[in-house]
Design a protein around this motif. Structure first.
Motif, PDB file in Angstrom:
ATOM      1  N   ALA A  55       0.818  -1.215   0.000  1.00  0.00           N
ATOM      2  CA  ALA A  55       0.000   0.000   0.000  1.00  0.00           C
ATOM      3  C   ALA A  55       0.850   1.264   0.000  1.00  0.00           C
ATOM      4  CB  ALA A  55      -0.936   0.010   1.204  1.00  0.00           C
ATOM      5  N   LEU A  56       2.075   1.164   0.494  1.00  0.00           N
ATOM      6  CA  LEU A  56       2.938   2.350   0.572  1.00  0.00           C
ATOM      7  C   LEU A  56       3.340   2.867  -0.795  1.00  0.00           C
ATOM      8  CD1 LEU A  56       5.272   1.234   3.496  1.00  0.00           C
ATOM      9  CD2 LEU A  56       3.264   2.723   3.626  1.00  0.00           C
ATOM     10  N   ILE A  57       3.298   2.018  -1.834  1.00  0.00           N
ATOM     11  CA  ILE A  57       3.793   2.460  -3.140  1.00  0.00           C
ATOM     12  C   ILE A  57       2.859   3.461  -3.808  1.00  0.00           C
ATOM     13  CG2 ILE A  57       4.953   0.242  -3.462  1.00  0.00           C
ATOM     14  CD1 ILE A  57       2.832  -0.457  -5.551  1.00  0.00           C
ATOM     15  N   ARG A  58       1.637   3.621  -3.292  1.00  0.00           N
ATOM     16  CA  ARG A  58       0.711   4.547  -3.943  1.00  0.00           C
ATOM     17  C   ARG A  58       0.751   5.954  -3.337  1.00  0.00           C
ATOM     18  NH1 ARG A  58      -4.261   5.500  -1.363  1.00  0.00           N
ATOM     19  NH2 ARG A  58      -4.543   4.297   0.540  1.00  0.00           N
ATOM     20  N   ASP A  59       1.636   6.158  -2.354  1.00  0.00           N
ATOM     21  CA  ASP A  59       1.652   7.450  -1.682  1.00  0.00           C
ATOM     22  C   ASP A  59       2.129   8.584  -2.579  1.00  0.00           C
ATOM     23  OD1 ASP A  59       0.686   6.296   0.570  1.00  0.00           O
ATOM     24  OD2 ASP A  59       2.622   6.152   1.604  1.00  0.00           O
ATOM     25  N   HIS A  60       3.038   8.295  -3.503  1.00  0.00           N
ATOM     26  CA  HIS A  60       3.586   9.344  -4.379  1.00  0.00           C
ATOM     27  C   HIS A  60       3.558   8.865  -5.830  1.00  0.00           C
ATOM     28  CE1 HIS A  60       4.842  11.510  -0.816  1.00  0.00           C
ATOM     29  NE2 HIS A  60       5.417  10.403  -0.368  1.00  0.00           N
ATOM     30  N   LEU A  85       2.231   5.626 -12.519  1.00  0.00           N
ATOM     31  CA  LEU A  85       3.342   4.804 -12.046  1.00  0.00           C
ATOM     32  C   LEU A  85       3.520   5.002 -10.548  1.00  0.00           C
ATOM     33  CD1 LEU A  85       5.935   5.705 -14.824  1.00  0.00           C
ATOM     34  CD2 LEU A  85       4.319   3.803 -14.829  1.00  0.00           C
ATOM     35  N   ALA A  86       3.993   3.968  -9.872  1.00  0.00           N
ATOM     36  CA  ALA A  86       4.242   4.053  -8.438  1.00  0.00           C
ATOM     37  C   ALA A  86       5.664   3.612  -8.143  1.00  0.00           C
ATOM     38  CB  ALA A  86       3.251   3.184  -7.671  1.00  0.00           C
ATOM     39  N   ASP A  87       6.374   4.413  -7.360  1.00  0.00           N
ATOM     40  CA  ASP A  87       7.742   4.107  -6.970  1.00  0.00           C
ATOM     41  C   ASP A  87       7.731   2.906  -6.023  1.00  0.00           C
ATOM     42  OD1 ASP A  87      10.341   4.025  -6.097  1.00  0.00           O
ATOM     43  OD2 ASP A  87      10.479   6.158  -5.627  1.00  0.00           O
ATOM     44  N   ALA A  88       8.439   1.856  -6.408  1.00  0.00           N
ATOM     45  CA  ALA A  88       8.469   0.633  -5.598  1.00  0.00           C
ATOM     46  C   ALA A  88       9.763   0.494  -4.811  1.00  0.00           C
ATOM     47  CB  ALA A  88       8.284  -0.588  -6.497  1.00  0.00           C
TER      48      ALA A  88
END
Length: 231
Positions: A32-37, A102-105
């Protein structure tokens, strides 16, 4: 089974990771953290090197990995669909075929590499291995298959991949490609692609029209042997 769904936008990512490994609820929560930015990319633009320097998941949209030739021709090397970890190939351009998110992983990779998320680590490595296998599949498709076989093989690959990220529509899929894009992915002329599409429609195997791929009653997911036999 997905025990925890942090956000609908992450469903494709979670489903794809779960095809590679069993994840704990804590690991899914970490996803879930990857959608923060998130980063939005407009259709038709190239994803720059600075955005590809970090591992990224494609939350929404389609991306093409393209090699350009000096005379203006281009080869689509691979397609990325929602839920994919974007692969990186040296010298290729990465183009958004649709509006994308895109989501930073990086945080996910950091956690997995520390060793406290073995499911994520396994899913990460198997995802990268699948990219390599898919690239090998494309080499076989372009090097050994007829035009008919190439098209069926690509459509069956897309069907399998889209079934993972959106399992609710087993008979039709949104595939935002033009016939020209198909020709660049298959190494065929647009005219030849059109002829193959007409044949597939007559045989009720696949119908591709206006960006929608419909699976016909005679379609098979029997793998490459079935492709060759039908060709």
């Amino acid at each position: 089974l997905i025990p925890l769904v942090p956000s609908p936008s992450l469903l494709p990512v979670i489903r794809r990771l779960l095809t590679h490994a069993r994840l704990t609820e804590a690991e899914i929560s970490a996803v879930a953290l990857i959608r923060d930015h998130p980063t939005s990319v407009r259709q038709g633009t190239q994803i720059g090197e600075e955005r590809r320097a970090k591992p990224r998941f494609l939350l929404r949209g389609w991306v093409a990995h393209v090699r350009h030739l000096p005379d203006g021709r281009r080869q689509i090397i691979q397609l990325s669909v929602p839920g994919d970890l974007l692969p990186t190939f040296e010298k290729e351009a990465v183009e958004a075929l649709t509006d994308c998110v895109l989501a930073d992983a990086s945080s996910l990779w950091t956690r997995a590499s520390r060793g406290d998320a073995p499911g994520l680590m396994q899913a990460w490595h198997l995802s990268k291995a699948r990219d390599g296998a898919r690239l090998a599949d494309a080499v076989v498709r372009l090097g050994q298959m007829s035009a008919y076989e190439r098209t069926v093989d690509l459509f069956e690959e897309l069907q399998r991949r889209l079934d993972v990220c959106d399992p609710g529509h087993p008979e039709s899929y949104r595939v935002p490609l033009t016939q020209q894009m198909l020709s660049e992915a298959l190494g065929l002329s647009a005219v030849h692609v059109n002829r193959v599409l007409q044949r597939l429609r007559r045989e009720d195997r696949f119908e591709f029209r206006s960006g929608v791929l419909r699976v016909g009653g005679s379609a098979s997911l029997g793998g490459r042997n079935s492709v060759t036999a039908a060709g």
